[in-house]
Write a protein that holds these residues in place. Structure first.
Motif, PDB file in Angstrom:
ATOM      1  N   LYS A 102       0.765  -1.053  -0.068  1.00  0.00           N
ATOM      2  CA  LYS A 102       0.029   0.053   0.151  1.00  0.00           C
ATOM      3  C   LYS A 102       0.918   1.233   0.023  1.00  0.00           C
ATOM      4  N   GLU A 103       2.096   1.272   0.642  1.00  0.00           N
ATOM      5  CA  GLU A 103       2.832   2.490   0.904  1.00  0.00           C
ATOM      6  C   GLU A 103       3.220   2.958  -0.340  1.00  0.00           C
ATOM      7  N   SER A 104       3.731   1.928  -1.361  1.00  0.00           N
ATOM      8  CA  SER A 104       4.212   2.502  -2.639  1.00  0.00           C
ATOM      9  C   SER A 104       3.276   2.104  -3.756  1.00  0.00           C
ATOM     10  N   ASP A 105       2.150   1.683  -3.572  1.00  0.00           N
ATOM     11  CA  ASP A 105       1.041   1.388  -4.583  1.00  0.00           C
ATOM     12  C   ASP A 105       1.646   0.668  -5.573  1.00  0.00           C
ATOM     13  N   VAL A 106       2.208  -0.279  -5.272  1.00  0.00           N
ATOM     14  CA  VAL A 106       3.003  -1.433  -6.203  1.00  0.00           C
ATOM     15  C   VAL A 106       2.475  -2.834  -5.868  1.00  0.00           C
ATOM     16  N   LEU A 107       1.919  -3.324  -7.079  1.00  0.00           N
ATOM     17  CA  LEU A 107       1.648  -4.923  -6.942  1.00  0.00           C
ATOM     18  C   LEU A 107       3.239  -5.739  -7.210  1.00  0.00           C
ATOM     19  N   LEU A 108       3.317  -6.421  -6.198  1.00  0.00           N
ATOM     20  CA  LEU A 108       4.691  -7.060  -6.158  1.00  0.00           C
ATOM     21  C   LEU A 108       4.329  -8.839  -6.654  1.00  0.00           C
ATOM     22  N   VAL A 109       5.132  -9.428  -7.473  1.00  0.00           N
ATOM     23  CA  VAL A 109       4.976 -10.774  -7.843  1.00  0.00           C
ATOM     24  C   VAL A 109       6.205 -11.375  -7.788  1.00  0.00           C
ATOM     25  N   ARG A 110       6.242 -12.522  -6.930  1.00  0.00           N
ATOM     26  CA  ARG A 110       7.248 -13.229  -6.845  1.00  0.00           C
ATOM     27  C   ARG A 110       7.676 -14.037  -8.095  1.00  0.00           C
ATOM     28  N   CYS A 111       8.983 -13.935  -8.438  1.00  0.00           N
ATOM     29  CA  CYS A 111       9.513 -14.700  -9.844  1.00  0.00           C
ATOM     30  C   CYS A 111      10.599 -15.648  -9.281  1.00  0.00           C
ATOM     31  N   LYS A 112      11.511 -16.232 -10.090  1.00  0.00           N
ATOM     32  CA  LYS A 112      12.407 -17.245  -9.775  1.00  0.00           C
ATOM     33  C   LYS A 112      13.396 -16.732  -8.791  1.00  0.00           C
ATOM     34  N   ASN A 113      13.980 -15.448  -8.696  1.00  0.00           N
ATOM     35  CA  ASN A 113      14.875 -15.166  -7.698  1.00  0.00           C
ATOM     36  C   ASN A 113      14.577 -13.903  -6.825  1.00  0.00           C
ATOM     37  N   GLY A 114      13.290 -13.492  -6.763  1.00  0.00           N
ATOM     38  CA  GLY A 114      12.900 -12.048  -6.231  1.00  0.00           C
ATOM     39  C   GLY A 114      11.603 -11.597  -6.603  1.00  0.00           C
ATOM     40  N   TRP A 115      11.495 -10.308  -6.225  1.00  0.00           N
ATOM     41  CA  TRP A 115      10.227  -9.815  -6.506  1.00  0.00           C
ATOM     42  C   TRP A 115      10.360  -8.589  -7.567  1.00  0.00           C
ATOM     43  N   THR A 116       9.296  -8.756  -8.314  1.00  0.00           N
ATOM     44  CA  THR A 116       9.270  -7.654  -9.489  1.00  0.00           C
ATOM     45  C   THR A 116       8.032  -7.026  -9.367  1.00  0.00           C
ATOM     46  N   GLY A 117       7.789  -5.695  -9.576  1.00  0.00           N
ATOM     47  CA  GLY A 117       6.793  -4.818  -9.138  1.00  0.00           C
ATOM     48  C   GLY A 117       6.033  -3.984 -10.334  1.00  0.00           C
ATOM     49  N   PHE A 118       4.791  -4.075 -10.324  1.00  0.00           N
ATOM     50  CA  PHE A 118       4.035  -3.275 -11.513  1.00  0.00           C
ATOM     51  C   PHE A 118       3.009  -2.406 -10.885  1.00  0.00           C
ATOM     52  N   LYS A 119       3.032  -1.162 -11.523  1.00  0.00           N
ATOM     53  CA  LYS A 119       2.154   0.026 -10.807  1.00  0.00           C
ATOM     54  C   LYS A 119       0.751  -0.252 -11.609  1.00  0.00           C
ATOM     55  N   GLN A 120       0.653  -0.830 -12.721  1.00  0.00           N
ATOM     56  CA  GLN A 120      -0.701  -0.917 -13.483  1.00  0.00           C
ATOM     57  C   GLN A 120      -0.975  -2.523 -13.891  1.00  0.00           C
ATOM     58  N   VAL A 121      -2.246  -2.752 -14.047  1.00  0.00           N
ATOM     59  CA  VAL A 121      -2.565  -3.913 -14.752  1.00  0.00           C
ATOM     60  C   VAL A 121      -3.669  -3.653 -15.594  1.00  0.00           C
ATOM     61  N   VAL A 122      -3.992  -4.643 -16.722  1.00  0.00           N
ATOM     62  CA  VAL A 122      -5.090  -4.536 -17.232  1.00  0.00           C
ATOM     63  C   VAL A 122      -5.829  -6.096 -17.141  1.00  0.00           C
ATOM     64  N   LEU A 123      -7.014  -5.701 -16.610  1.00  0.00           N
ATOM     65  CA  LEU A 123      -8.171  -6.954 -16.660  1.00  0.00           C
ATOM     66  C   LEU A 123      -9.494  -6.603 -16.813  1.00  0.00           C
ATOM     67  N   LYS A 124      -9.875  -6.468 -18.243  1.00  0.00           N
ATOM     68  CA  LYS A 124     -10.977  -5.900 -18.632  1.00  0.00           C
ATOM     69  C   LYS A 124     -10.797  -4.496 -18.866  1.00  0.00           C
ATOM     70  N   LYS A 125     -10.178  -3.653 -18.193  1.00  0.00           N
ATOM     71  CA  LYS A 125      -9.870  -2.477 -18.217  1.00  0.00           C
ATOM     72  C   LYS A 125      -8.256  -1.920 -17.620  1.00  0.00           C
ATOM     73  N   LEU A 126      -7.863  -0.807 -17.767  1.00  0.00           N
ATOM     74  CA  LEU A 126      -6.797  -0.594 -17.120  1.00  0.00           C
ATOM     75  C   LEU A 126      -6.837  -0.164 -15.551  1.00  0.00           C
ATOM     76  N   LEU A 127      -6.039  -0.795 -14.762  1.00  0.00           N
ATOM     77  CA  LEU A 127      -6.281  -0.515 -13.262  1.00  0.00           C
ATOM     78  C   LEU A 127      -5.015  -0.126 -12.621  1.00  0.00           C
ATOM     79  N   SER A 128      -5.138   0.668 -11.607  1.00  0.00           N
ATOM     80  CA  SER A 128      -3.700   0.543 -10.834  1.00  0.00           C
ATOM     81  C   SER A 128      -3.715  -0.314  -9.748  1.00  0.00           C
ATOM     82  N   ALA A 129      -2.579  -0.627  -9.281  1.00  0.00           N
ATOM     83  CA  ALA A 129      -2.356  -1.585  -8.383  1.00  0.00           C
ATOM     84  C   ALA A 129      -3.371  -1.647  -7.189  1.00  0.00           C
ATOM     85  N   ALA A 130      -3.550  -0.595  -6.703  1.00  0.00           N
ATOM     86  CA  ALA A 130      -4.592  -0.325  -5.647  1.00  0.00           C
ATOM     87  C   ALA A 130      -5.845  -0.828  -5.972  1.00  0.00           C
TER      88      ALA A 130
END
Length: 377
Positions: A312-340
């Motif tokens: 919540k503090e950084s408004d970032v969606l973190l996803v675990r991959c092979k060796n660490g965490w990668t972050g995204f600020k937006q996604v598209v699921l039917k429409k453009l959405l912020s991480a929040a």
């Protein structure tokens, strides 16, 4: 029978010095190439083959410079061949040519090319026949944004970034019929790859360098052709066209660094994507790895690849991959959405119970469906 008196009289005629000067000028301007009388020096008559933004930048530079020429001309005529207009609109090369009153010819173009000295092809996407190439006295030159023979193919800039190359470059070569990127090299220059640049940014850098190289090469075209060299048979790599299949993230196999390079390479054209609850989610605005929040307090079950965590503090969606965490600020699921918005609208219910529910809400790696065919009897 030859009469020396009449010859002397002809040589003494008032117009003879002017005629002799014209003949000498003709002999200096033209030479024999493959038995044909062709120009030996500028100005050149050029037919340009191109389609996309990269080739449009090269065309624009050549056209603007030719328009500003003073004194000895380098380009006398410049015309364009490009692919037909698509439903989505004109290709960048066609748009630029139309706006600047440059003659445009649709591909395939089978008109006689004898009034051109050389062809230039950049990001054209179509193979040319031997008969077409032979119509140009100096052949057709291809400007390719890589250090051939590395990254032969239609997508060299993308693969340069995907594979983390620190040095790339531009090659000008003579094309060969019905084969891509295998001809002899006329000029080649290296170029460092700037840290964390995108394919669009690297494309502009290489287009600028390529245009400078072409302009320099045209000043002494016959000499460059005479001194051309064959490509090395070592270090050959291929750069196939990028498709949607390249954008699916494999959380179990890909590292933070690999995802960063992939996003910078193709993200502006083909966004990275994953599956959530069987639905496609496009991942937008990847956060710089150095700026990605560190989840040191994460529980063991959160280290499973594909695990999603909203900070919540950084408004970032973190996803675990092979060796660490990668972050995204937006996604598209039917429409453009912020991480929040994605967390509040979709993930929040799964984070109110046990870790079992959170595991259900993980991103999944897409596995292409295998088609089974009956063996013919």
């Amino acid at each position: 029978m030859w009469n020396w008196k009449s010859s002397r009289a002809w040589a003494a005629a008032p117009g003879f010095p002017r005629l002799r000067w014209a003949v000498r000028r003709l002999l200096c301007t033209y030479s024999s190439v493959d038995g044909r009388l062709v120009r030996a020096a500028p100005p050149w008559r050029i037919l340009f083959f191109g389609t996309d933004a990269f080739s449009q930048w090269i065309l624009q530079t050549l056209h603007r410079r030719s328009s500003l020429q003073e004194g000895k001309l380098l380009i006398e005529r410049l015309e364009v061949v490009t692919l037909p207009t698509m439903k989505s609109g004109d290709f960048p090369v066609r748009k630029y040519a139309k706006m600047n009153q440059i003659s445009v010819h649709d591909w395939p173009y089978f008109t006689e090319h004898s009034h051109f000295d050389v062809g230039i092809i950049v990001s054209f996407g179509a193979l040319l026949s031997d008969a077409l190439i032979r119509q140009f006295p100096y052949g057709i030159l291809n400007l390719h944004p890589s250090l051939l023979p590395r990254w032969r193919g239609p997508a060299p800039i993308f693969h340069t970034l995907i594979h983390g190359d620190q040095v790339t470059g531009v090659t000008v070569m003579q094309i060969r019929p019905r084969r891509f990127d295998v001809g002899p090299i006329l000029m080649q220059q290296e170029c460092p790859v700037p840290p964390r640049c995108t394919s669009d940014e690297l494309g502009v850098i290489l287009a600028d360098k390529g245009a400078e190289m072409l302009w320099s090469l045209l000043k002494s075209l016959p000499e460059h052709i005479e001194n051309k060299w064959q490509q090395s048979k070592e270090g050959i790599t291929f750069a196939p066209k990028i498709t949607v299949a390249d954008s699916w993230v494999n959380w179990e196999e890909q590292t933070v660094e690999e995802l960063d390079r992939l996003h910078r390479a193709i993200g502006s054209r083909v966004p990275l994507r994953t599956l959530w609850m069987g639905k496609t989610v496009k991942l937008m605005e990847l956060v710089d790895a150095e700026e990605t929040p560190d989840l040191r307090a994460a529980k063991q079950e959160q280290f499973i690849p594909g695990t999603v965590y909203f900070q919540k503090e950084s408004d970032v969606l973190l996803v675990r991959c092979k060796n660490g965490w990668t972050g995204f600020k937006q996604v598209v699921l039917k429409k453009l959405l912020s991480a929040a918005d994605f967390y509040n609208g979709y993930l929040h219910p799964y984070f109110q119970g046990s870790a079992v529910f959170q595991n259900v809400a993980r991103f999944q790696t897409y596995t292409p469906k295998t088609k089974f065919f009956k063996r013919p009897k």
